[in-house]
Design an enzyme around this catalytic site. Sequence first.
Site, mmCIF file in Angstrom:
data_model
loop_
_atom_site.group_PDB
_atom_site.id
_atom_site.type_symbol
_atom_site.label_atom_id
_atom_site.label_comp_id
_atom_site.label_asym_id
_atom_site.label_seq_id
_atom_site.Cartn_x
_atom_site.Cartn_y
_atom_site.Cartn_z
ATOM 1 N N SER A 38 22.013 21.471 68.376
ATOM 2 C CA SER A 38 20.777 20.738 68.667
ATOM 3 C C SER A 38 19.588 21.648 68.947
ATOM 4 O O SER A 38 18.453 21.193 68.905
ATOM 5 C CB SER A 38 20.976 19.784 69.847
ATOM 6 O OG SER A 38 21.063 20.494 71.058
ATOM 7 N N LYS A 104 18.107 21.870 76.236
ATOM 8 C CA LYS A 104 16.992 21.227 75.527
ATOM 9 C C LYS A 104 15.678 21.885 75.925
ATOM 10 O O LYS A 104 15.616 22.701 76.836
ATOM 11 C CB LYS A 104 16.906 19.728 75.892
ATOM 12 C CG LYS A 104 18.163 18.943 75.626
ATOM 13 C CD LYS A 104 18.479 18.821 74.165
ATOM 14 C CE LYS A 104 19.809 18.096 73.957
ATOM 15 N NZ LYS A 104 20.321 18.239 72.620
#
Length: 182
Positions: A38, A104
């Site tokens: 990700s 993230k």
Amino acid sequence: MVILKKVRGWISSIVIAFVLSLIIGIFIIQPYKVDGHSMDPTLQDNQRVFISKLSHTFSYLPEYGDIVIIDSRVNRNRTFMDDVMDNPVFQLFSNKDERTFYIKRVIGKPGDVLEFKNSKVYRNGELLNEPYIQETMSYTSDEQWVVPDNHVFVMGDNRNHSEDSRIIGFIPLNHVIGKKVL
């Protein structure tokens, strides 16, 4: 008698080292292994990074663009025992199949209005300059996301393959475990 003193010395050294490693891992710095794609191309799967936990310890608000580790279980309260059990020493005994920690990038802070138009991210009406993105984001929405107090909005750099705030929602500040430093 001499052997007993040496054994006691070794045991006390091991106990002190264990306690220091717990304190350092809970409050200061912790290693983390990236699990997944990700954050491609910025971070690769299985890459090792160190996270500073000082922002979590002292409840600092992360900056835009900071790469952070989050506890994705946003619908539950975190306690001090969560911080203790997140320590690598105790992770040896945890369920490896349960992915709860994500890495993230911070996109929005409290009060920010986020929009996803024309495959781009807009914060407070301004297009974000995101040179770390390699692939055009396929996500668009007519909805405006307003980041609530004591929360952040996070996204992966590989936007088309990231489970982030678009899916799990806003991240409470006490769920931001730390900030990538190395």
